[in-house]
Design an enzyme around this catalytic site. Sequence first.
Site, mmCIF file in Angstrom:
data_model
loop_
_atom_site.group_PDB
_atom_site.id
_atom_site.type_symbol
_atom_site.label_atom_id
_atom_site.label_comp_id
_atom_site.label_asym_id
_atom_site.label_seq_id
_atom_site.Cartn_x
_atom_site.Cartn_y
_atom_site.Cartn_z
ATOM 1 N N GLU A 260 1.733 -0.513 -5.022
ATOM 2 C CA GLU A 260 0.809 0.571 -5.345
ATOM 3 C C GLU A 260 1.726 1.785 -5.523
ATOM 4 O OE1 GLU A 260 -3.320 2.531 -3.727
ATOM 5 O OE2 GLU A 260 -1.723 2.172 -2.272
ATOM 6 N N ASP B 20 0.834 -1.195 0.000
ATOM 7 C CA ASP B 20 0.000 0.000 0.000
ATOM 8 C C ASP B 20 0.873 1.251 0.000
ATOM 9 O OD1 ASP B 20 -2.645 1.416 0.559
ATOM 10 O OD2 ASP B 20 -1.484 1.986 2.330
#
Length: 742
Positions: A387, A351
């Site tokens: 990401e 993330d």
Amino acid sequence: MARDASENPAVWPGSPYPLGATYDGGGTNFALYSEVAERVELCLFDDDGVESRIALVEVDAFVWHAYIPTVEPGQRYGYRVHGPYDPANGQRCNPSKLLLDPYAKAVDGEIAWGQAVYGYTFGDPDSRDDSDSAAAMITGVVVNPYFDWAGDRRPGTPYAETLVYEAHVRGLTLRHPAVPAHLRGTYSAIAHPAIIEHLHKLGVTAIELMPVHQFVDDDVLQQKGLRNYWGYNTISFFAPHNGYSASGRRGQQVQEFKGMVKALHAAGIEVILDVVYNHTAEGNGLGPTLSMRGIDNAAYYKLDDDDRRQYTDYTGTGNSLNVRNPHALQLVMDSLRYWVLEMHVDGFRFDLASALAREFYAVDRLSSFFELVQQDPVVSQVKLIAEPWDVGPGGYQVGNFPPQWTEWNGRYRDTVRDFWRGEPQALGEFASRLTGSADLYEHSGRRPVASVNFVTAHDGFTLRDLVSYERKHNEANGEDGRDGADDNRSRNFGVEGPTDDPAILALRARQQRNFIATLLLSQGVPMLLHGDELGRTQGGNNNGYAQDDETTWVDWDAADQPLLEFTAALARLRRDHPTFRRRRFFEGRPVRRAVGEPVQDIAWLRPDGSLMESEDWDSGFGRAIGVFLNGAGIRERDRRGEPIRDRHFIVLFNAGDDIIDFHIPVVEYSPDWEVVVDTAGAQADSAPLGPGSTVRLEATSLIVLREHDPRASVVDHSVAGALAVLAGAPATTHAPRAELRV
């Protein structure tokens, strides 16, 4: 109540390594890093909540440690760290606050929000609060590391053969009628045969689980009657979230998680974890003191250079992990290795990964984190998905991660959405995304599989909402519409939200098929969002982070069965034809036009069947384009070293509002063609088409033509019947020309 157990003779010096609580069959070693600590107490809690404190007197290289032979699995524990409390200088030690071990392998309880878990008195951030937080805190749990992994074998699916399914443990399983009620919403539910059967039907090779590291349910959300559903609020990088345990027994979540992984592996499905190493649940300078803040604040968190009371925030959550510090980096790497070696997971999706590359200010491809991953013999061998952005300046880094990484390709998502909603754009951008985004990845020596292609993900509209709403409807989140993206690149086709208009419903259904077909026929690694294949809706909410309810849970009883069958059939088409999952980029050299001369691996086509010229790419041609894929031009070999060959394909796209008569070009050997996919259903029963024939390409539709092989005798009753329903035709008992027809 607390008692001092420091004089207990059953406290041995122990070892500074490994960090955390490690049970070895005879007792438990405890080790905690803190450079700023002046004194550390290990706190053990019995079943009645009585606390025993043991002073750790052994310190090596700032690691405080002890071995206690009487401590067994199931023991709850925490720490109290004595040291300077000076927020202005970045120091926040406070022994009245019970602290969670950053290396805790399991966590028990939930936080009871209130003054006790904050290091300052409400209303006075510079003050110090000395109320004891033990009764309000979660605790670590000593776990038994043993698990019967006999027979477990990692699937090791190559990227080129991977189909990722992004899923939420609770949201995917909580309403599945075939999963026993007591298992729904848990790790055991993910391992249930009904869920595995669904994944197999879709051809899923890897399930990417949204955060399962122990996370915190935010105080602010609880006050609104909401919960942290997504889980991007980690407090422990080693412990599987206790709320996803079926038994609820202390520490049992570890065994249940391992059982889930073993069951998925037995089904040939890899497990990828969505991990949040960029920040923690302790938040900004006004956040609670739960763990690392009270252990060694300046070591674990990036502090503002001008005001060390404040935290540098590249994540939008209040703090950022201090990856400049070797001990913070060790924490991340130890966690990654633990999940691979002890929990047997197969990869990670990071993330806001750009935040991990910020050693100083700018994102640095040569940061210590990437260097450690590169040389690590364990972590470097699993799937690593970034990401590739954060919320800081220069944080959008799609295409700029190191060679061994794959990336969520945000440009793929945006381009494909724009194409199908009819937004003017250069067709070259769409062509690049469809063929693996060589413009983003080839320069660094990467291949098409560096691109994780997706149209939807947990953050944003579901697929059904993408074609049903043009603006977000997040009122239930209680943020007055300030949350969630405003640029959704969506289209509602005339009505915002639900409608009974059959024409609009038909168009929305076709657009969902267009998106799924484009995704599964693109080069790279496709990722499906859970429930998209079932027509899941969130009612236009594009930020379901706090909606742990029917808004986000998959409603299996309302499944769009034809869409499910279509998705499964497209996944089979991709699996069966290496043309759509090449390991190398197309060479794309000019294609000779004369019949019989060699053709190259790819050719782009205008609706009149001629080749696209350089000046054509910006004209749009009414939003229509075709691509010829040469199945004999795959310059790769299979696992046995044999050359890979496939049949030729032509894929035709029409994102415009008008019908297009697309002329089939004349290619090498002048084969006949058969329609294997038509998202509009108009060509479901067409006979083989010869070179130079015309194909009627309906508005906003996609057609796939495959080289016809009269020797092929393919029968697939389930696919033929399901797709005939989509085409509006009666189900047949056989498919004489192809295993996939729409």
